[in-house]
Structure formats: structure tokens, C-alpha cells
Design an enzyme around this catalytic site. Structure first.
Site, PDB file in Angstrom:
ATOM      1  N   GLY B  13       0.597  -1.258   0.084  1.00 55.32           N
ATOM      2  CA  GLY B  13      -0.202   0.034  -0.081  1.00 55.32           C
ATOM      3  C   GLY B  13       0.899   1.258   0.061  1.00 55.32           C
ATOM      4  N   ARG B  74       0.802  -5.101  -6.267  1.00 57.17           N
ATOM      5  CA  ARG B  74       1.020  -6.388  -5.620  1.00 57.17           C
ATOM      6  C   ARG B  74       1.800  -7.095  -7.017  1.00 57.17           C
ATOM      7  NH1 ARG B  74      -3.985  -5.817  -3.878  1.00 57.17           N
ATOM      8  NH2 ARG B  74      -4.037  -5.258  -1.424  1.00 57.17           N
ATOM      9  N   ASP B 105       5.644  -5.220   6.067  1.00 52.54           N
ATOM     10  CA  ASP B 105       5.975  -6.583   6.490  1.00 52.54           C
ATOM     11  C   ASP B 105       6.200  -7.397   5.097  1.00 52.54           C
ATOM     12  OD1 ASP B 105       6.641  -6.129   9.202  1.00 52.54           O
ATOM     13  OD2 ASP B 105       4.795  -6.941   9.824  1.00 52.54           O
ATOM     14  N   THR B 127       4.269   2.450   5.469  1.00 48.12           N
ATOM     15  CA  THR B 127       2.797   2.169   5.640  1.00 48.12           C
ATOM     16  C   THR B 127       2.145   3.215   6.603  1.00 48.12           C
ATOM     17  OG1 THR B 127       1.435   0.521   6.780  1.00 48.12           O
ATOM     18  CG2 THR B 127       3.750   0.268   7.197  1.00 48.12           C
ATOM     19  N   ASP B 129       0.062   2.570   8.613  1.00 50.04           N
ATOM     20  CA  ASP B 129      -0.913   1.967  10.006  1.00 50.04           C
ATOM     21  C   ASP B 129       0.054   1.741  10.920  1.00 50.04           C
ATOM     22  OD1 ASP B 129      -3.187   1.507   8.408  1.00 50.04           O
ATOM     23  OD2 ASP B 129      -2.742  -0.888   8.297  1.00 50.04           O
ATOM     24  N   ASP B 131       2.019  -0.518  11.700  1.00 54.63           N
ATOM     25  CA  ASP B 131       1.951  -1.770  12.314  1.00 54.63           C
ATOM     26  C   ASP B 131       3.000  -2.622  12.278  1.00 54.63           C
ATOM     27  OD1 ASP B 131       1.972  -1.825   9.513  1.00 54.63           O
ATOM     28  OD2 ASP B 131       0.041  -3.168   9.444  1.00 54.63           O
ATOM     29  N   ARG B 173      -6.223  -2.344  10.568  1.00 53.48           N
ATOM     30  CA  ARG B 173      -6.671  -3.653  10.632  1.00 53.48           C
ATOM     31  C   ARG B 173      -6.297  -4.455  12.064  1.00 53.48           C
ATOM     32  NH1 ARG B 173      -7.230  -5.380   4.480  1.00 53.48           N
ATOM     33  NH2 ARG B 173      -8.106  -3.470   4.002  1.00 53.48           N
TER      34      ARG B 173
END
Lengths: 322, 322, 322, 322
Positions: B13, B74, B105, B127, B129, B131, B173
Site C-alpha cells: 500500500g 501487488r 512486512d 505504511t 498503519d 504496524d 486492521r
């Protein structure tokens, strides 16, 4: 023994995020069962009893606004031993046994003196300049950085359209952090800071020539307030290179505006931490940020710490911005 | 032996600040005397040779824009042992001995595999997020936080004018960091995150009742994407309390926009660090941020680190936002 | 004979700029020597006497904020002949002989009815949708347009980075003005409005194919709320074209935020004009904008005017956004 | 007979929205079956053949950016009869029979002269100052207004926190429109414009005293560039009133930034209209906006029209901002 009744004030230059710190002090104090006062116009309000008791709703809808809802002012009277004693007496009269002062180094000296008079006082660093040695971060810094960056992004549009050079002065009298970070973020060809002397030929003209040789036709140069001579620098560049060069002094615009998330969140965490200290009967501390952690230091020690300039970032800036 | 020719790609993303990282990799590489390629559309570009040699001007005026100038996609083909071998072969064909991958990741697993095939590869965390366990900060996170905050500030205006409740879903998420920090910054009465299960009565309804008792008449509730059921939650609140309640899913707006200063500066520093590693002949590392320091970790170890949720901040949030 | 004591209220959905209109009414009234009341929560406040006398400082520092400082609410009770009589009685009790109502068509019907009961009432168009036939402009419209545009600019960053299609729903149930103007401003490939039926194949798919043939790889499609089926449309596009397609519903974010200059200035001029009418003993008028002029119309006539959709702009939009 | 091959250039000071006008000219021309050239750096590009043929993708993703993608520059050479002849010869050499010039009054004189040499030329008003008499609106004006307003909103935060007075200079040498509208939008106590002489005692000091008497403690004064003496004015105010007073010159920040919706939409409509005129074989016209309508005027007549200052708005401003 922990404080039972606390007061919060903002002092020195205002900074975006001060309201979030005030809100955090008020709500944390109330949730800990304390009585909480908001003091108007810095130490002046403490001297003259210009304060009001706060409830949960007193600080509603202030966090998203710049400036300080408690107002701020200089207080020459407080900066005397008699002034400090008078403020401490006012605290005792109102039953205030703990104070949180949101401001810069000057305000922390007052906090130290007030603790000396028996009122537990905690400093929270609030100043856009990031010029407090003990902490990686001061409330207001991130908003000021982003405001300066956005304004220079706008200046770049017109600078580029006209193949010009723009010299932009940002805030920072003793501390080049705003200039350094803004310089990286806007791709400034050269950034001039008070911590590092510069050579006009080598750091300005030679870099313009080098960039020209790669095809670049517009140039942004960021100058910290403490370096000064911005207008003069612009004129020298135009004279030396023939490139049309304009100076802009961003000025007080950098002090205001809705605080960024980082300023709101850090201010909230710092305000909470300040009240935790008071609850534990601790005074004479400055709340600080180290990395992502909230910590605290003895005020006297904090005031003596030397500031460290980020030399690595300065070097990275020069590599990236040709 | 250090890399002589490197490539940079963005993968997974997109995130604001990726362009600053790309720019830093390109310019640092060039300043170190390397040849530098920009790879289009993630690992796909590496598989199919969709890349172009970069010069100092190739990355001009991209830093201030969201998204990624190298595009992203992707690549199911790359996620196979054959794909990795094919990409490594393409690198050898082009003379590329070092690669910088900006992504999350999943992208780092690719970086590890590519290093396994003899191409030194470095991951840079990009990213929104936040995360990624090994780093305090991922490129794009600060912009996403501020975008979410500004949008909820707007929602608050109308929520307050109508004495309503608004339930707002933000991204995240697996990771509640956007929700937690945004919740603090907008004064959300309750923030729901994937890391901590919630009790509808205790964490939502009881808090609304408590706030009502202090005179509050409008309420913001922030929900992380990973918690979900946002529309349903809004309906339950309205049914239970009688307060008109609206749900908003902020969605992809949070992914774009001009990067904040922090995203530009951190991305610049990380990109520089990545190329320093390659210059020193080091691969299979993830660049990371610990506090204000740029560090790096072995990719395999980094991928196994557990994420730690900030419980203290979660508690502070609940205290401040009544 | 001119009004001596006036009241101002905001009614229906809130809109950015309403505060500027309230401020203008209050300060103009005071400067004309009138007594001025601010009424809380729309017609409800008039029914229940929830109002406060205003002075010059009562409206300080509200202009720059979204929402309405007077709050707003629906009032089913007022929408009955008895309700109108009760409100008029309350006006007489307080000595109020003129009322300014800031809101949309529904609110103007109330203004007409209140005038019928002997209280001079003026409507000022405040609604983000620009769906009031008699005026070229409604307070709140410009801010909503810019908010929608900025959010779609952000969505474009990620849409472009991934070579995707994004379908974005903006506000406007009966009126496609937000969609049409936002579509032009973001370069939407297709804009769907309630005023003009669309053909999925011709207006969506064929245009995507045409743009693809010129080399375009990302697509923004703007849909007005009144057209709806946004999620379904995104799915159909993805199925038909194979292009990854995402739907976003911008929602209530569009209602809030600091008003743009245009909303503040037009609201100020309209508020002033409304009080001028009352000073001249005139009621039952809607203030309106025609080009750059502030004018006014009989409410009853205004409510019967047909809205005109800008077909030329719709055509221009299609030409420019391939 | 209509133009078959057209060129577009931007001239004079850049303005946000110029890119939207360029995009509109290019895409409208292409959709009408014309060949279209983009000319670099104003009339200079026309003199020296610095132009490139455009296709539908040449103007992708420029509309949302400030500045001009075609660059701009002054051209002393073009401002001579020989220069105009040379430019016309270059047009004939390239087959260009129509030109669209986006700029201000000076640029339109060039457009008139070029038409005189047989090249149909249309002017589109692009300048932030709104100082072109024939049109209600110039491309870039709305963005500049909002930028100035947002910056003064920030200045207000710190002005209010310190109970200060701020004197802010905005752009506008001959034309006070930016000052007047910004003054209304930020609630400036006094606005000084070049069109109306001011009396320091009556228009500045007396108004501060009046506002003080109502309880106001901070003051914003907006000054148009053409009035000048901003620093001096601040010093006089401080000396006369004892209120701490600061001066800020907003400067070139006002020229850049992502264009607002209004600038993008009006520029798009004007660009489209310009090409329609050329298609109909019409030259020597200025595109203009009257109310919400796009119209056009003979350039020579347009250049002789007198500008009209909005006296009513000036009066409203004084009433609302105490």
C-alpha cells in the site's frame, strides 16, 4: 504528601498545543479528586488572584485551537523575590498546593522559585522553538514546523514558476531545529542555523552553482531567525549570481494555528504526567520527552543541560537537497 | 564490499512520505558515486525490467506529494521462489547489487528472499498503519494521523451543532495506533482498538452517561477498522441512548495527501541510512526508528518481533476524554 | 416601521459560515441601535424561550469556526399552526419584532409562517447543498466544495499510485452542484448527478475505455448522494473493466470545518442585508445572491422557483476530464 | 475561419489556477480537433520557439498544483514592435493561428499586439490581485484570499493569547480587494486600502478605543501592500495606545499553494471559453466573469475600463468588526 488543590497556567510565548496541556492538567486533576484552578495571563494571574475554578466542561473544545485559552503575559513583578513570595502567599490563600506551569526556560525558573517557597511546581515545555535542552520535544514545535513547511511549499510554487531563488526566514533565535527540519522537508539547497557558522561563498554560492550544473533552476534557502540578515542575504545572492532572489520572513504566522496531532497528543501525555507528579507530592521537576517516553528532570539540573545540535541531520540535509 | 549500483522500489500500500524516501535513496546513492535505478510498480518492475536510471533531477519536486512516483502494485509472481530468482537475475543483468524496498512486512519478506539470492536488500518501513513491530514509526503514519484528526475535527463541528453522537472508523486492521492517537487528539469519549476487547455497556454506554452527567451533549467515538461493525455500533448507541448517532468510515482519504514534515524528515533520514548500509556491503536489514534515532535490524528477527500496544496511553485517553 | 428588537437563529442542517451570518446579524443590529437576541437550537429556542441577549462581544471569535454557536435542531412542534402561534407569542413576550432565520427551504417556510403571525421574519440561505432555487449561492457551499475537493485530491494520490479507479460519493440529495463542481475541480472522468440520468455503458465504461486509449491508468468518478448506489457502481466497474475499483462515501466530513473566505464574506454581507430589511420594516423575504450582488425575494415566490442545472458546465466537465 | 493550431502560455506573475486554465485550453483544443502547443516561460517561449506539442496526457495531474507548469517570465524583447513581429513570425513558422495568454493587464497588451500581427489572441485573466477592471474575478484570487485569511487566523491565535495588536500586510498594489475581503473574513478592526485615504486617528486609534470600550483586548489591522508603511504603522499604534503591536508582511506565500475549487473551476471554464472563441475565428478578446457568467470583451476596451471599488462592502466591514 500529594497535592489536593492545583493550579495551571501558561507563561511566556504561546504555542499550539498549550490548550491540550491545560485540558489534560484540568481533567487529570479532577479525575484524581483534586480541586483545579485555571490561572489567567501567566504568573500575573497568580499574583493578582485572577483565576477560576475549573470543572470537566471548562476545558471542552479548546484542544483543537491554537494559542492559549488561559492567555499569557510577561510578569516583571514575579521575576523578583518579593513577587515569588506574593504568588506563593496567594496560592496558600486559595489553598493551592501544586502548580503546573506550561512554558519555556524562563517560566521554569519561576517554577523553581515557587517550589522554593513551598508550592510544588512542575514545568511542562511549551514553546515552538524546541529550545529546551532536557527534552527532545516541546509542545508547539510540530505545528510550527508544519506551518513553516506549508508556507515554504507555497513559496516554492512561485519560486519555481519564475526560476527564482527564495530566502526564507523561520523562527529560532538560539536554536536551529525549526530551520534544520524545515530545510530537509522543503528540500532547501542550504539551511543556515545559529549553531553553525556559514561561509557565504562555500555554503550558498557554490551550492547554487553545483545545483545549476545538474539542471536545477530554482532554489530555496532557509535561514533561522537567529542568523538574521535575511533581506541582505537575498540581495547578495542576486548580485553574485544574477538570479532574481526574494526574501520572506514568515514571522508570527508560525506561532498559531490548530495544533497537529503530535502536539495535541504529547501535550496531553505531558499534562497527565505533571499531575501524577503532584499527586505523588513531587515538585521542582520538568516534564520531558526522550524518544517516545515521557520522563522528568530536576528543574535546576534541566536548566543547566547543554543543547545538542543534530550534526548528522545537518549533513544529511546537504546531501539530499541538491 | 559495498554496492555500486542500486535500485529503489515502493511496494504494498502507498503511504505519504514514500516519495521523500525514494528521493533520499536516489540522491544519497548518487552522492556516494553509485548508479541508481528507480523501479516501477514494486517487485513487478524488477521482474520485468521496468526501471529507469535516475539522476539528481529525476526526483525533483516529488517530496511534497502523496502517493508514490514509482507506483506500486501487488506481485503474486514475485511471491514464489521462481519469482525471486527471476528478479535476482534481472538485477544481475542490469548490474544492480543493492536494492531498497519501501513498504510493509510483506515487502520485507521479499527483501529477505532477494538477499537470499545474492542481492543486498534493505527494507524501509512505509505504511500508514504503524504496524511494523521493530520500529516506533513508519513512513506515512504521521500524515494519516493528521488527516484522520482533521476530518474528525470537521465531523465534530456538525456533531456538536446538532447534539449528536458520531462513530468514526479510522484505518488499522491489526494495529490500533491510528485509532488510539486520533482518539486522544480529537477527545474521543471512547476509542475501540483491535488489541483490547471492549464491553459495549461499560466502555460505550456508561461513558456516554457519565459525560452527560457533566453537561456534555455531543460525543465522538473512534473505532479502528479491525474492530469493525461501525454502522451497527452507531445504531446500537442510538437505540440505547436515544441520542441521534451517525457513522462515518473515513476510508482511503487517510492514505493520501501532502506528507507532513515528520513523514518527509523521517523518510529522508531512513532513505539515507538504507544507502549507507548498502555502501557498507550490508543487506537483509530493516531500517527502523527508536525514539529519535535511526537504527536497523535483521529482517528475519524484525519480522518475528511482537508488537507492543501502548496501554498507558490507552488509560490516559480514557481519563482525558470525558 | 422598522424592527427595534430582533432575534437570530440557525435552523436545519448546520453549515460552515452560519457563525459569520449570526455575527453579522448581531453586530449590525446593535450598530443600528436594536436589541438583539440569540436563539438556541432553532425554532425550539423560540418556542421555549431559550435565548440570550447579545452584545458586541457575544459573537467574538466564532466566525472562523464551523458549525453553529447557536446550535440547531429540528422542531416538529413548530411545524404546526399552534407551534407558529406559540413562537410568535414568545416573540411578543420578549418584545421581539424581527427574526432572522439562517437555514434552508424548510426553515424559510417557518419564516413565512412566522411573518404571517405578525413577526417580521427574514431568511438567509445556509446549507452546504446550494439547493435553494432563488439564490446562486448558499452559505456553507464553498467550504463543502473545498472539503470534498481536498479529500478527493487525497484519494487521487493513492488511486494513481495503484492504477485504480475510485468512485467517490459527495453530498447533494436533490442537487448535483457539489458533485458537478467537485468533479470539474478534481478532474473526474465522469460525474453523476440527480438532475441527469446516466447510462452505465456510455457515461462510465466507454469513457474509461476512451481515457485508457490515451494512456490514462487511474480514474476518479464522482457521484452525488442523490444518485446513490456508490458501492454497487464500484463493483460493476471492477467487474466490467478488471480495474481495481474502490468506493468512498465522504459523508459528514463535508459539513464541518473552518469556513472558507467566500462563506465568511457572503454570510457577513447577507446577515447585514437581512438586518437592513428589518430596519426598514420589511419581512417575509429571503436574502439571495445573484452574481456578486446581494438581493432579496418574497419567500413564497422564492419557494416556488425552479432550480436550474448548469448544463454548459456539465458539458465542459466531460470535455476537460479525459 | 476558426483556428486549427493553437498555443497557450502563462505570462506575468504566476497565480494558482493557471494550470487549470492551461489544462482546459489544451484539452478543449484537442477535443475540437486542433493541434495544441504549450509555450514555455511566457512570450519568451514564443520568441525563441521554446514550445512543445501537447496531448491529452501532457496536462495530467497539473490542475491541483500552484504555480504554472509552463513557467513564466518577463519579456522585455516582446514589449517592442520588433518583438511582436518576431513572435508572430514564429507562430506562422509553427503553423499556430491562435494563442491563449493567461496573465494580467500587461500580458493582454501583448495579446492585443499579437492579434494586430495577424495571430488571433485571447487573454484569460490570471493574477491573484483581482485588479483587472473588466472581470469580477481573476484566476488565483480566491486561493490568495484563503491563504491570506488562514495565515491571519493563525496570527490571531497568538495576538489574542497575548492581548496584542497585529498589523498584517497583504498583497494588492493598486487594488484593495484582497485586503478588503480578507479584512471582512478575519474580522479586522480596520482595513486600509489604496483606493481610500485613511486618517490615522479616526480610522485606527478611535476604532481601537471604541473596541476597547466593549471589552475587546486584541486587534487585527489589515493593510494592502499599496498602502505600505506597515512596520511604521505598527510602531505608531504601539506608541499611541501602549498596546504591544507587531507587524507581519505575508509576502510571496500568498502567490502559491494548491488552488481552491473556485480557482480551478473558473479557470477551467475560462480556458474552455477562450478556445471556443478561437474556434469561431475570434481574437483580441479578454475572457471575463460577470456574476456567475463567463463572457468576453474587446481587449482594447477592457484595458480602458475603470476599476470600481466596493464601497458598500467597505462600510459593512467597519460595522461588523468592532
Amino acid at each position: 504528601m500529594g497535592a489536593k488543590c492545583i493550579a495551571v497556567l501558561t507563561s511566556g510565548g504561546d504555542a499550539p498545543g498549550m490548550n491540550a496541556a491545560v485540558r489534560a492538567v484540568v481533567r487529570t486533576g479532577l479525575s484524581f479528586g483534586m480541586k483545579v484552578y485555571g490561572v489567567m495571563r501567566g504568573y500575573n494571574g497568580l499574583l493578582h488572584g485572577d483565576l477560576k475554578e475549573m470543572n470537566m466542561r471548562s476545558v471542552s473544545d479548546i484542544m483543537q485551537h491554537g494559542g492559549t485559552a488561559l492567555f499569557t503575559a510577561r510578569s516583571p513583578e514575579f521575576n523578583t523575590p518579593e513577587g515569588v513570595k506574593k504568588a506563593a502567599a496567594m496560592c496558600r490563600e486559595k489553598g493551592i498546593d501544586g502548580v503546573v506551569v506550561i512554558g519555556g526556560d524562563g517560566s521554569f525558573r519561576g517554577a523553581r522559585d515557587l517550589t522554593g517557597e513551598g508550592i510544588l511546581t512542575i514545568g511542562v515545555p511549551g514553546t515552538i522553538d524546541n529550545d529546551i535542552a532536557c527534552t527532545d520535544y516541546t509542545v508547539g514545535y510540530d505545528t510550527a514546523l508544519n506551518t513553516a513547511m506549508e508556507m515554504i511549499d507555497r513559496i516554492r510554487d512561485t519560486t519555481e514558476s519564475h526560476d527564482r531563488c527564495s530566502v526564507v526566514e523561520v523562527m529560532g533565535r538560539r536554536c536551529g531545529d525549526i530551520a534544520l527540519n524545515t530545510g530537509v522537508a522543503v528540500g532547501a539547497l542550504t539551511t543556515l542555523v545559529p549553531e553553525i557558522p556559514y561561509d557565504f561563498q562555500k555554503d550558498v554560492i557554490d551550492r547554487i552553482r553545483l545545483a545549476q550544473s545538474t539542471g536545477k533552476r530554482h532554489y530555496i534557502i532557509v535561514v533561522a531567525e537567529g542568523v538574521g540578515h535575511t533581506q541582505e542575504l537575498a540581495e547578495r545572492i542576486q548580485k553574485e549570481t544574477g538570479i532574481e532572489t526574494r526574501a520572506t520572513i514568515l514571522g508570527h504566522v508560525q506561532r498559531g494555528g490548530a495544533p497537529t496531532l503530535r502536539d495535541r497528543v504529547v501535550a496531553s501525555r505531558m499534562g497527565y504526567h505533571a499531575v501524577e507528579l503532584l499527586q505523588n507530592g513531587i515538585g521542582n521537576r520538568v516534564v520531558a520527552m526522550k524518544g517516545e517516553e515521557i520522563v522528568d528532570f530536576d528543574i535546576t539540573e534541566a536548566l543547566e543541560m547543554p543543547r545538542v545540535f543534530d550534526e548528522k541531520m545537518y549533513k544529511v540535509s546537504a546531501v539530499l537537497s541538491i
